[in-house]
Design a protein around this motif. Sequence first.
Motif, PDB file in Angstrom:
ATOM      1  N   THR A   1       0.470 -47.170  11.728  1.00 29.86           N
ATOM      2  CA  THR A   1       0.199 -45.762  12.015  1.00 29.86           C
ATOM      3  C   THR A   1       0.520 -44.900  10.798  1.00 29.86           C
ATOM      4  O   THR A   1      -0.254 -44.002  10.437  1.00 29.86           O
ATOM      5  CB  THR A   1       1.021 -45.281  13.224  1.00 29.86           C
TER       6      THR A   1
ATOM      7  N   ARG B   1      -1.039 -44.313  22.305  1.00 26.16           N
ATOM      8  CA  ARG B   1      -2.024 -45.184  22.955  1.00 26.16           C
ATOM      9  C   ARG B   1      -1.860 -46.635  22.513  1.00 26.16           C
ATOM     10  O   ARG B   1      -2.050 -47.559  23.315  1.00 26.16           O
ATOM     11  CB  ARG B   1      -3.441 -44.678  22.674  1.00 26.16           C
TER      12      ARG B   1
ATOM     13  N   GLU C   1      -0.996 -39.089  19.222  1.00 26.27           N
ATOM     14  CA  GLU C   1      -1.802 -39.644  20.315  1.00 26.27           C
ATOM     15  C   GLU C   1      -2.273 -41.061  19.984  1.00 26.27           C
ATOM     16  O   GLU C   1      -2.225 -41.950  20.843  1.00 26.27           O
ATOM     17  CB  GLU C   1      -3.005 -38.755  20.607  1.00 26.27           C
ATOM     18  N   TYR C   2      -2.713 -41.270  18.770  1.00 24.16           N
ATOM     19  CA  TYR C   2      -3.130 -42.609  18.332  1.00 24.16           C
ATOM     20  C   TYR C   2      -1.995 -43.610  18.528  1.00 24.16           C
ATOM     21  O   TYR C   2      -2.193 -44.697  19.082  1.00 24.16           O
ATOM     22  CB  TYR C   2      -3.543 -42.564  16.860  1.00 24.16           C
TER      23      TYR C   2
ATOM     24  N   LYS D   1      -2.832 -43.504   9.327  1.00 23.44           N
ATOM     25  CA  LYS D   1      -3.046 -42.187   9.909  1.00 23.44           C
ATOM     26  C   LYS D   1      -2.241 -41.073   9.244  1.00 23.44           C
ATOM     27  O   LYS D   1      -2.616 -39.909   9.329  1.00 23.44           O
ATOM     28  CB  LYS D   1      -2.708 -42.213  11.403  1.00 23.44           C
TER      29      LYS D   1
ATOM     30  N   ARG E   1      -3.471 -38.924   4.293  1.00 25.03           N
ATOM     31  CA  ARG E   1      -3.460 -37.530   3.846  1.00 25.03           C
ATOM     32  C   ARG E   1      -2.583 -37.362   2.602  1.00 25.03           C
ATOM     33  O   ARG E   1      -2.920 -36.642   1.684  1.00 25.03           O
ATOM     34  CB  ARG E   1      -2.923 -36.612   4.959  1.00 25.03           C
TER      35      ARG E   1
ATOM     36  N   TYR F   1       0.419 -33.824  29.251  1.00 23.51           N
ATOM     37  CA  TYR F   1      -0.648 -34.637  28.662  1.00 23.51           C
ATOM     38  C   TYR F   1      -0.107 -35.903  28.009  1.00 23.51           C
ATOM     39  O   TYR F   1      -0.647 -37.002  28.183  1.00 23.51           O
ATOM     40  CB  TYR F   1      -1.418 -33.803  27.632  1.00 23.51           C
ATOM     41  N   TRP F   2       0.973 -35.752  27.248  1.00 24.08           N
ATOM     42  CA  TRP F   2       1.465 -36.853  26.424  1.00 24.08           C
ATOM     43  C   TRP F   2       2.116 -37.952  27.246  1.00 24.08           C
ATOM     44  O   TRP F   2       1.952 -39.140  26.964  1.00 24.08           O
ATOM     45  CB  TRP F   2       2.427 -36.298  25.374  1.00 24.08           C
TER      46      TRP F   2
ATOM     47  N   PRO G   1       0.836 -34.723  12.840  1.00 26.24           N
ATOM     48  CA  PRO G   1      -0.347 -34.138  13.497  1.00 26.24           C
ATOM     49  C   PRO G   1      -0.524 -34.726  14.891  1.00 26.24           C
ATOM     50  O   PRO G   1      -0.241 -35.910  15.107  1.00 26.24           O
ATOM     51  CB  PRO G   1      -1.494 -34.542  12.565  1.00 26.24           C
ATOM     52  N   LYS G   2      -0.979 -33.915  15.823  1.00 24.42           N
ATOM     53  CA  LYS G   2      -1.083 -34.346  17.214  1.00 24.42           C
ATOM     54  C   LYS G   2      -2.002 -35.547  17.382  1.00 24.42           C
ATOM     55  O   LYS G   2      -1.758 -36.419  18.219  1.00 24.42           O
ATOM     56  CB  LYS G   2      -1.569 -33.185  18.088  1.00 24.42           C
ATOM     57  N   GLU G   3      -3.071 -35.646  16.566  1.00 24.45           N
ATOM     58  CA  GLU G   3      -3.967 -36.790  16.693  1.00 24.45           C
ATOM     59  C   GLU G   3      -3.298 -38.090  16.262  1.00 24.45           C
ATOM     60  O   GLU G   3      -3.621 -39.167  16.763  1.00 24.45           O
ATOM     61  CB  GLU G   3      -5.255 -36.570  15.892  1.00 24.45           C
ATOM     62  N   VAL G   4      -2.336 -37.983  15.346  1.00 28.69           N
ATOM     63  CA  VAL G   4      -1.580 -39.159  14.916  1.00 28.69           C
ATOM     64  C   VAL G   4      -0.652 -39.623  16.032  1.00 28.69           C
ATOM     65  O   VAL G   4      -0.548 -40.818  16.331  1.00 28.69           O
ATOM     66  CB  VAL G   4      -0.777 -38.854  13.634  1.00 28.69           C
TER      67      VAL G   4
END
Length: 215
Positions: A48, A79, A75-76, A52, A56, A198-199, A70-73
């Motif tokens: 990760t 999951r 979430e990845y 992810k 950057r 959500y999380w 970052p929130k997308e990181v």
Amino acid sequence: MQYLYLDESGDLGFDFVNKKPSKFLTLTILSVIGVDNNRKLINTVKRTIKKKVNIRKPSRITELKASNAPKEVVEYFLRKLNDIEIRVYSLTLNKKRLYSHLSQDKDRVYNYIARLVVDKVELKEGLGCLEFIVDKSKNKKEIGDFDSYIKRQMQGRVDPEKTRLIIKHEDSCVVQGLQAADAISWAIFRKYERKDGYWIRIIKSIICYEDMYLP
């Protein structure tokens, strides 16, 4: 081998008049059975960060910190945890419901909540060794008090002739299991502090126990 990683989200501040502490404190234990599953967990954190996070900022970051990522990181990563054989046990303290005299003894409060979570963890016999790994944030005396307290609580549940209990206080930047526990604790904490469920729904399949203390 059984690994228990303990981390928390929120803080132990209680001055709600002059300061802005968190309203809740979440303590989470991530339980991993076996060296292979622990290796999968470690590699998931590393991948990760590499794929992810450092895409950057190449080679600059070595720690996965949910509150800063970052929130997308996040979430990845959360999951991906569903693909590993792990179990989560968590308890969230409603700090405003705590008796005022107890709020003056923060270490006692922390140790007590930690013990309540430990009591819910399924401990496996016959694995040879149980490593309890805690994010390093205490001084020498506090570490001694915490270790003695937790060991007393676990002695009746672990046969010392079959399972050796080791408690370690480590820096999360070098222990990927603690980084995973941090992300999980953050996800659960959001449910209470931000009313954001959500999380926690992402990781519901690995949660064995999750509750509030003093609702």
